[in-house]
Design an enzyme around this catalytic site. Structure first.
Site, mmCIF file in Angstrom:
data_model
loop_
_atom_site.group_PDB
_atom_site.id
_atom_site.type_symbol
_atom_site.label_atom_id
_atom_site.label_comp_id
_atom_site.label_asym_id
_atom_site.label_seq_id
_atom_site.Cartn_x
_atom_site.Cartn_y
_atom_site.Cartn_z
ATOM 1 N NE ARG A 159 -4.105 -1.716 0.417
ATOM 2 C CZ ARG A 159 -4.170 -3.051 0.001
ATOM 3 N NH1 ARG A 159 -2.815 -3.716 -0.416
ATOM 4 N NH2 ARG A 159 -5.170 -3.841 0.099
ATOM 5 C CB SER B 274 -8.578 -1.609 4.349
ATOM 6 O OG SER B 274 -8.773 -3.022 3.877
ATOM 7 C CD GLU C 227 -5.459 0.941 2.435
ATOM 8 O OE1 GLU C 227 -6.024 1.281 1.470
ATOM 9 O OE2 GLU C 227 -5.556 -0.055 2.775
HETATM 10 N N1 EPU Z 1 -10.240 -10.641 10.163
HETATM 11 C C1 EPU Z 1 -10.952 -10.858 11.595
HETATM 12 N N2 EPU Z 1 -11.960 -9.898 11.696
HETATM 13 C C2 EPU Z 1 -12.307 -8.994 10.699
HETATM 14 C C3 EPU Z 1 -11.812 -8.909 9.599
HETATM 15 C C4 EPU Z 1 -10.522 -9.677 9.399
HETATM 16 O O1 EPU Z 1 -10.718 -11.532 12.241
HETATM 17 O O2 EPU Z 1 -13.374 -8.299 10.918
HETATM 18 C C5 EPU Z 1 -8.923 -11.388 10.048
HETATM 19 C C6 EPU Z 1 -9.279 -13.005 9.814
HETATM 20 O O3 EPU Z 1 -8.320 -13.752 10.476
HETATM 21 C C7 EPU Z 1 -9.007 -12.934 8.420
HETATM 22 C C8 EPU Z 1 -7.840 -12.026 8.195
HETATM 23 O O4 EPU Z 1 -8.210 -11.022 9.177
HETATM 24 O O5 EPU Z 1 -8.517 -14.322 7.877
HETATM 25 C C9 EPU Z 1 -7.689 -11.350 6.768
HETATM 26 O O6 EPU Z 1 -8.880 -10.879 6.516
HETATM 27 P P1 EPU Z 1 -9.432 -10.380 5.065
HETATM 28 O O7 EPU Z 1 -8.889 -11.595 3.984
HETATM 29 O O8 EPU Z 1 -10.446 -9.654 4.848
HETATM 30 O O9 EPU Z 1 -8.077 -9.345 4.653
HETATM 31 P P2 EPU Z 1 -7.737 -7.952 5.344
HETATM 32 O O10 EPU Z 1 -6.171 -8.251 6.030
HETATM 33 O O11 EPU Z 1 -8.582 -7.809 6.382
HETATM 34 C C10 EPU Z 1 -6.593 -7.150 2.975
HETATM 35 C C11 EPU Z 1 -6.670 -5.968 2.418
HETATM 36 C C12 EPU Z 1 -8.023 -5.629 1.619
HETATM 37 C C13 EPU Z 1 -8.054 -7.022 0.714
HETATM 38 C C14 EPU Z 1 -8.160 -8.170 1.677
HETATM 39 C C15 EPU Z 1 -8.088 -9.289 0.433
HETATM 40 C C16 EPU Z 1 -5.149 -4.399 3.726
HETATM 41 C C17 EPU Z 1 -5.457 -3.200 4.553
HETATM 42 N N3 EPU Z 1 -6.514 -4.653 3.310
HETATM 43 O O12 EPU Z 1 -7.568 -7.037 4.189
HETATM 44 O O13 EPU Z 1 -8.031 -4.291 0.914
HETATM 45 O O14 EPU Z 1 -9.285 -6.796 -0.048
HETATM 46 O O15 EPU Z 1 -6.877 -8.243 2.164
HETATM 47 O O16 EPU Z 1 -6.928 -9.432 -0.107
HETATM 48 O O17 EPU Z 1 -4.162 -5.014 3.485
HETATM 49 C C18 EPU Z 1 -8.492 -2.110 0.926
HETATM 50 O O18 EPU Z 1 -7.156 -1.888 0.973
HETATM 51 O O19 EPU Z 1 -9.164 -1.267 1.072
HETATM 52 C C19 EPU Z 1 -8.948 -3.452 1.061
HETATM 53 C C20 EPU Z 1 -10.144 -3.725 1.063
#
Ligand code: EPU
Length: 338
Positions: free
Chosen positions: A163, A238, A334
């Site tokens: 990012r 995010s 972010e």
């Molecule tokens: N999780 C929770 N609770 C929640 C959300 C997430 O426990 O409410 C934990 C879970 O363990 C889950 C892990 O977080 O397995 C990862 O969650 P998710 O796959 O939804 O991904 P993220 O890390 O929350 C990142 C990006 C997203 C992107 C997704 C999928 C960042 C800041 N965010 O989210 O990007 O779509 O991975 O690749 O890196 C964005 O940047 O606006 C965005 C949506």
């Protein structure tokens, strides 16, 4: 004729749907027009607006707001296996991804349904489901605001990170990205389904001979389940980045928080999901009058309608403080706070 309007509402121009005004506003559809606007006296340091999907507006903007509305997609070069496609900065990102899929060009399918425009995608090196923009990026054209010189930035000059890019660091506020050149595959696509949720989604749909279009559909289904559509509920995706912490810090936390997930980063660092930290801190689904934390994804702050940017900023600071207190971890926003 340059049509600058006064006291223009920015509500339709930011996906959080925050109602603040721009003292001066102009939407530009060509590079000559953009240069003419930048030559106008009396508007130093304009605010450049793309898709408005990565910002939280906390107050009226006194600067000249320039909406980059440069449209157009063209094929620049083709080889046996690849196609080089230039998309202008004002193209909607998801519509561009769909255009590529309709032509069976591969590389961007995992990035389906990300809000925002093509021109702002390199600034934060958008990423999702195991792919980042940099993986299919060749270069971008950018106009230097002070000199009106046009520059080309290749992948190494962009210094992409998680990012992150030069446009968020040394070059911040200096350039306007006008177009992006991508290198996409024509027939031999390399499919990225290793990000857990995608394979699970494909299996659930009974898909075996996976195509790039199937991946896009799977990503859209996952995102639609977890992430609120800004057309229905204002949000900026995010709100925070996933923090990187030392392995020793992680091991200490694991003693108290057994289920804390992590992703490897280097020999002595790991990335932990901010969504998990925020959920564990008890914020997931919390609603404060007309704003709050999304019920399906704790990383997303939402405006249920009519919220003030300052209220959402305050909530984000409360979350940051709580995470610091509970886990001794600093989580960074972010989105750009303006
Ligand atoms: N999780 C929770 N609770 C929640 C959300 C997430 O426990 O409410 C934990 C879970 O363990 C889950 C892990 O977080 O397995 C990862 O969650 P998710 O796959 O939804 O991904 P993220 O890390 O929350 C990142 C990006 C997203 C992107 C997704 C999928 C960042 C800041 N965010 O989210 O990007 O779509 O991975 O690749 O890196 C964005 O940047 O606006 C965005 C949506």
């Amino acid at each position: 004729m340059i049509a600058i309007t006064q006291n223009t509402s920015l509500k339709p121009f930011n996906t959080f749907g925050i109602a603040v005004n721009a003292a001066h506003f102009v939407s530009v559809t060509s590079i000559p027009e953009l240069k003419d606007v930048l030559r106008l006296p009396g508007y130093p340091e304009p605010l450049i607006l793309g898709g408005g999907s990565n910002m939280l507006l906390t107050q009226d903007q006194n600067k000249l707001v320039i909406h980059i509305n440069l449209k157009g997609i063209s094929i620049e070069k083709e080889t046996e296996d690849h196609v080089y496609i230039r998309a202008n900065a004002g193209e909607n990102w998801h519509e561009f991804v769909i255009w590529c899929l309709q032509h069976n060009y591969g590389g961007l399918e995992n990035l389906s349904l990300i809000p925002g425009n093509v021109g702002t995608a390199p600034i934060q090196n958008i990423g999702a489901y195991g792919i980042e923009l940099k993986d299919s990026f060749v270069s971008c054209n950018a106009l230097e605001i002070k000199t009106l010189q046009e520059h080309v930035f290749d992948t190494s000059q962009c210094r992409f990170g998680y990012r992150n890019s030069i446009f968020k660091q040394e070059a911040k506020g200096r350039y306007i990205i006008t177009s992006v050149l991508f290198k996409l595959s024509k027939h031999t696509h390399s499919l990225r389904v290793d990000y857990g949720a995608i394979q699970t989604e494909l299996d659930a749909q009974g898909i075996t001979n996976t195509t790039i279009q199937d991946i896009s559909k799977a990503v859209i289904a996952i995102r639609e389940r977890k992430l609120p559509n800004p057309k229905d509920i204002g949000n900026s995706g995010s709100f925070f980045k996933n923090p990187v912490i030392s392995k020793s810090h992680y091991e200490t936390l694991k003693l108290n928080f057994e289920t804390l997930p992590c992703y490897p980063v280097s020999d002595n660092e790991v990335k932990v999901p901010a969504g998990w930290l925020i959920e564990t801190a008890g914020f997931k689904g919390k609603r404060f009058s007309n704003y709050g934390v999304h019920k399906h994804q704790a990383l997303v702050l939402v405006n249920y309608g009519g919220a003030q940017g300052a209220d959402i900023l305050e909530l984000s600071q409360l979350i940051q403080k709580t995470i610091a207190r509970l886990f001794n971890i600093t989580i960074e926003a972010e989105v750009n706070i303006l």
